[in-house]
Design a protein around this motif. Structure first.
Motif, PDB file in Angstrom:
ATOM      1  N   LYS A 140      83.607  27.802  71.170  1.00 28.05           N
ATOM      2  CA  LYS A 140      83.025  29.113  71.460  1.00 28.05           C
ATOM      3  C   LYS A 140      81.786  29.367  70.605  1.00 28.05           C
ATOM      4  O   LYS A 140      80.791  29.934  71.080  1.00 28.05           O
ATOM      5  CB  LYS A 140      84.069  30.208  71.213  1.00 28.05           C
ATOM      6  N   ALA A 141      81.831  28.921  69.366  1.00 23.43           N
ATOM      7  CA  ALA A 141      80.710  29.168  68.453  1.00 23.43           C
ATOM      8  C   ALA A 141      79.462  28.410  68.874  1.00 23.43           C
ATOM      9  O   ALA A 141      78.347  28.945  68.802  1.00 23.43           O
ATOM     10  CB  ALA A 141      81.105  28.791  67.025  1.00 23.43           C
ATOM     11  N   VAL A 142      79.617  27.172  69.309  1.00 18.61           N
ATOM     12  CA  VAL A 142      78.424  26.413  69.700  1.00 18.61           C
ATOM     13  C   VAL A 142      77.847  26.950  70.998  1.00 18.61           C
ATOM     14  O   VAL A 142      76.621  27.028  71.164  1.00 18.61           O
ATOM     15  CB  VAL A 142      78.703  24.898  69.786  1.00 18.61           C
ATOM     16  N   ILE A 143      78.688  27.351  71.936  1.00 15.05           N
ATOM     17  CA  ILE A 143      78.170  27.939  73.174  1.00 15.05           C
ATOM     18  C   ILE A 143      77.429  29.243  72.872  1.00 15.05           C
ATOM     19  O   ILE A 143      76.391  29.542  73.480  1.00 15.05           O
ATOM     20  CB  ILE A 143      79.309  28.156  74.193  1.00 15.05           C
ATOM     21  N   ASP A 144      77.938  30.004  71.909  1.00 18.99           N
ATOM     22  CA  ASP A 144      77.255  31.239  71.505  1.00 18.99           C
ATOM     23  C   ASP A 144      75.878  30.917  70.917  1.00 18.99           C
ATOM     24  O   ASP A 144      74.881  31.576  71.256  1.00 18.99           O
ATOM     25  CB  ASP A 144      78.110  31.994  70.482  1.00 18.99           C
ATOM     26  N   TRP A 145      75.797  29.895  70.046  1.00 19.39           N
ATOM     27  CA  TRP A 145      74.499  29.519  69.469  1.00 19.39           C
ATOM     28  C   TRP A 145      73.545  29.044  70.563  1.00 19.39           C
ATOM     29  O   TRP A 145      72.366  29.418  70.580  1.00 19.39           O
ATOM     30  CB  TRP A 145      74.680  28.423  68.416  1.00 19.39           C
ATOM     31  N   LEU A 146      74.045  28.238  71.477  1.00 18.91           N
ATOM     32  CA  LEU A 146      73.200  27.717  72.559  1.00 18.91           C
ATOM     33  C   LEU A 146      72.700  28.842  73.461  1.00 18.91           C
ATOM     34  O   LEU A 146      71.554  28.803  73.929  1.00 18.91           O
ATOM     35  CB  LEU A 146      73.980  26.682  73.375  1.00 18.91           C
ATOM     36  N   SER A 147      73.538  29.833  73.705  1.00 20.72           N
ATOM     37  CA  SER A 147      73.124  30.965  74.528  1.00 20.72           C
ATOM     38  C   SER A 147      72.013  31.757  73.852  1.00 20.72           C
ATOM     39  O   SER A 147      71.024  32.141  74.489  1.00 20.72           O
ATOM     40  CB  SER A 147      74.323  31.886  74.794  1.00 20.72           C
ATOM     41  N   LYS A 148      72.158  31.993  72.550  1.00 23.45           N
ATOM     42  CA  LYS A 148      71.166  32.774  71.807  1.00 23.45           C
ATOM     43  C   LYS A 148      69.841  32.027  71.647  1.00 23.45           C
ATOM     44  O   LYS A 148      68.797  32.644  71.435  1.00 23.45           O
ATOM     45  CB  LYS A 148      71.720  33.148  70.439  1.00 23.45           C
ATOM     46  N   ASN A 149      69.896  30.699  71.714  1.00 23.87           N
ATOM     47  CA  ASN A 149      68.697  29.885  71.484  1.00 23.87           C
ATOM     48  C   ASN A 149      68.223  29.179  72.749  1.00 23.87           C
ATOM     49  O   ASN A 149      67.473  28.205  72.678  1.00 23.87           O
ATOM     50  CB  ASN A 149      68.969  28.867  70.379  1.00 23.87           C
ATOM     51  N   TYR A 150      68.642  29.678  73.894  1.00 24.44           N
ATOM     52  CA  TYR A 150      68.304  29.044  75.171  1.00 24.44           C
ATOM     53  C   TYR A 150      66.800  29.054  75.431  1.00 24.44           C
ATOM     54  O   TYR A 150      66.147  30.085  75.355  1.00 24.44           O
ATOM     55  CB  TYR A 150      69.022  29.772  76.302  1.00 24.44           C
TER      56      TYR A 150
ATOM     57  N   LEU B  66      76.527  21.622  79.449  1.00 20.17           N
ATOM     58  CA  LEU B  66      76.932  22.849  80.131  1.00 20.17           C
ATOM     59  C   LEU B  66      77.745  22.555  81.390  1.00 20.17           C
ATOM     60  O   LEU B  66      78.667  23.314  81.730  1.00 20.17           O
ATOM     61  CB  LEU B  66      75.692  23.693  80.466  1.00 20.17           C
ATOM     62  N   SER B  67      77.427  21.465  82.083  1.00 19.49           N
ATOM     63  CA  SER B  67      78.234  21.081  83.243  1.00 19.49           C
ATOM     64  C   SER B  67      79.643  20.704  82.810  1.00 19.49           C
ATOM     65  O   SER B  67      80.630  21.121  83.413  1.00 19.49           O
ATOM     66  CB  SER B  67      77.583  19.901  83.972  1.00 19.49           C
ATOM     67  N   ALA B  68      79.735  19.903  81.753  1.00 21.59           N
ATOM     68  CA  ALA B  68      81.044  19.465  81.275  1.00 21.59           C
ATOM     69  C   ALA B  68      81.885  20.633  80.780  1.00 21.59           C
ATOM     70  O   ALA B  68      83.107  20.644  80.922  1.00 21.59           O
ATOM     71  CB  ALA B  68      80.876  18.433  80.164  1.00 21.59           C
TER      72      ALA B  68
ATOM     73  N   GLY C 267      81.793  23.592  81.974  1.00 18.16           N
ATOM     74  CA  GLY C 267      82.087  24.516  83.060  1.00 18.16           C
ATOM     75  C   GLY C 267      81.322  25.814  82.964  1.00 18.16           C
ATOM     76  O   GLY C 267      81.782  26.851  83.438  1.00 18.16           O
ATOM     77  N   VAL C 268      80.151  25.779  82.354  1.00 17.79           N
ATOM     78  CA  VAL C 268      79.336  26.978  82.186  1.00 17.79           C
ATOM     79  C   VAL C 268      78.388  27.128  83.368  1.00 17.79           C
ATOM     80  O   VAL C 268      77.565  26.252  83.619  1.00 17.79           O
ATOM     81  CB  VAL C 268      78.530  26.912  80.867  1.00 17.79           C
ATOM     82  N   ASP C 269      78.498  28.231  84.090  1.00 20.43           N
ATOM     83  CA  ASP C 269      77.671  28.481  85.265  1.00 20.43           C
ATOM     84  C   ASP C 269      76.424  29.273  84.909  1.00 20.43           C
ATOM     85  O   ASP C 269      75.322  28.982  85.371  1.00 20.43           O
ATOM     86  CB  ASP C 269      78.491  29.235  86.312  1.00 20.43           C
ATOM     87  N   THR C 270      76.590  30.300  84.086  1.00 24.91           N
ATOM     88  CA  THR C 270      75.459  31.111  83.630  1.00 24.91           C
ATOM     89  C   THR C 270      75.564  31.301  82.125  1.00 24.91           C
ATOM     90  O   THR C 270      76.663  31.252  81.551  1.00 24.91           O
ATOM     91  CB  THR C 270      75.425  32.494  84.302  1.00 24.91           C
TER      92      THR C 270
ATOM     93  N   ASN D 212      70.739  31.644  85.383  1.00 27.45           N
ATOM     94  CA  ASN D 212      71.295  30.486  86.072  1.00 27.45           C
ATOM     95  C   ASN D 212      70.554  29.276  85.525  1.00 27.45           C
ATOM     96  O   ASN D 212      69.467  28.929  85.974  1.00 27.45           O
ATOM     97  CB  ASN D 212      71.092  30.622  87.584  1.00 27.45           C
ATOM     98  N   TRP D 213      71.132  28.635  84.541  1.00 26.86           N
ATOM     99  CA  TRP D 213      70.429  27.565  83.818  1.00 26.86           C
ATOM    100  C   TRP D 213      70.153  26.353  84.725  1.00 26.86           C
ATOM    101  O   TRP D 213      69.161  25.653  84.528  1.00 26.86           O
ATOM    102  CB  TRP D 213      71.233  27.144  82.586  1.00 26.86           C
TER     103      TRP D 213
END
Length: 389
Positions: free
Chosen positions: A289-299, A323-325, A327-330, A340-341
């Motif tokens: 969860k933490a890495v997805i949060d960092w990636l979202s903030k730094n997209y 992100l595909s692996a 299961g992240v859609d947005t 929509n990345w």
């Protein structure tokens, strides 16, 4: 464990772009966009046509001493969504695999000059994508070779050295780093169906996955799960990843507290996400969860966050896989906007493709001035996106 057939593994990889965690059998997809998918098929075809024209008489691409470059090209051909170019360039593909097989060493590695793990792991993925049972002996030997490269520098089995549990380039450049660990875990994850075949081999052993997860955790800026003194939970770095414990290619950052943090950066943060997935860490784990949060903030698609144009195409490629692996859609950005990345990344790569069908980075870091490497990265990335659109 019930043995899975090679055909089933390939079908899973193609149906679910670099499949999600074991607990997640469904990878989310964007709303179908037929027009964009057709644009991607055209761009993929141009990329594959360019690659076919650049193959050398010996069956390899770019440099014969680095099989990974050819393996990436072969993976691109195997992922052709239209199958048209895969059939059209069947002879190129055969010659490429003949070269790859000849590159295998008695020790099980698939390499030439050096970078043994990097070349072996990527070559194994290309061999797996061929869906050819005759390659299974090479894959089994490759598994054993990679597993033998796992580091254990301190007291054996104790994980007392920060580099324990990871895997490096192999050979001269031995010590662990997150990029090479990700390549190795990918190859081992997708060939795990072969594990039962070597269970009775007295010389066979599996990777120490617990140690691998500890190494991955020790490259993440998350003090709650990283016991290294440099790990920071400051807002700019929390959840992101570095290259290996005590080293970030993005450099250091002096915090207001006086502590010196290693800066998280984009490509390694996606590599960290992928590594957790390959190690079958649950998607609800705080580290994931933490890495997805960092990636979202730094997209961003304009640069490799923290690195500028260095490794841009590797970053975009690893983004699509990660992100595909997962299961992240947005993604929800720091301003609350949802993106929509897949569509964003697809259009970005369409804009970056050159008239001759190739891609290249003007920045030469990590070999990205080589259009063979970058065109393979970009083409595979478009294929992953195509499967999710």
């Amino acid at each position: 464990m019930k043995k899975l057939s090679l055909a089933v593994i390939i079908a899973t990889m193609l149906s679910f772009p670099f499949a999600a965690c074991a607990a997640d059998k469904v990878v989310t997809k964007s709303k179908p966009d037929l027009s964009l998918k057709l644009e991607l098929e055209n761009a993929i075809g141009k990329g594959l046509t360019w690659l076919a024209a650049k193959q050398q008489p010996g069956g390899y691409w770019a440099q014969a001493e680095y099989p990974a470059l050819s393996a990436l090209a072969l993976t691109a051909f195997q992922g052709d969504p239209s199958k048209f170019y895969k059939n059209k360039y069947e002879k190129n593909i055969k010659n490429g695999y003949d070269y790859l097989v000849k590159s295998a060493k008695p020790d099980g590695g698939i390499y030439g000059k050096d970078l043994a793990n990097y070349n072996t792991s990527i070559s194994m993925m290309a061999l797996l994508m061929a869906n050819n049972p005759s390659y299974e002996p090479l894959l089994k030997k490759g598994r054993k070779f990679i597993i033998g490269l796992q580091d254990d520098f301190g007291e054996k089995g104790m994980g007392d050295d920060p580099l324990d549990g990871g895997i490096g380039y192999g050979g001269t450049y031995k010590h662990s780093d997150l990029a090479n660990t990700t390549f190795a875990l990918e190859a081992l994850y997708y060939t795990r169906f072969l594990k039962s075949d070597v269970a009775n081999d007295p010389d066979a052993k599996d990777l120490n996955w617990q140690a691998a997860v500890q190494f991955i955790s020790r490259t993440q800026n998350l003090p709650a799960s990283n016991d290294q003194p440099w790990a920071s939970d400051d807002p700019a770095n929390k959840g992101g990843f570095v290259y290996f414990p005590a080293d970030s290619k993005a450099g250091e950052q002096k915090l207001e507290s006086g502590k010196t943090a290693l800066r998280s950066y984009g490509s390694m943060s996606y590599a960290g996400l992928l590594s957790f997935i390959y190690a079958q860490v649950d998607k609800n784990d705080p580290r994931v969860k933490a890495v997805i949060d960092w990636l979202s903030k730094n997209y961003t698609l304009d640069e490799n966050p923290g690195m500028g144009q260095d490794g841009l195409y590797y970053y975009l490629h690893t983004m699509a896989k990660g992100l595909s692996a997962a299961g992240v859609d947005t993604l929800t950005l720091k301003d609350g906007k949802k993106v929509n990345w897949r569509q964003d990344l697809a259009r970005k790569l369409l804009d970056l493709q050159r008239e001759d069908g190739s891609w290249v980075n003007k920045n030469g870091r990590w070999w990205e001035k080589d259009p063979h490497l970058v065109t393979a990265y970009a083409t595979i990335t478009l294929e992953i996106l195509h499967r999710g659109l």
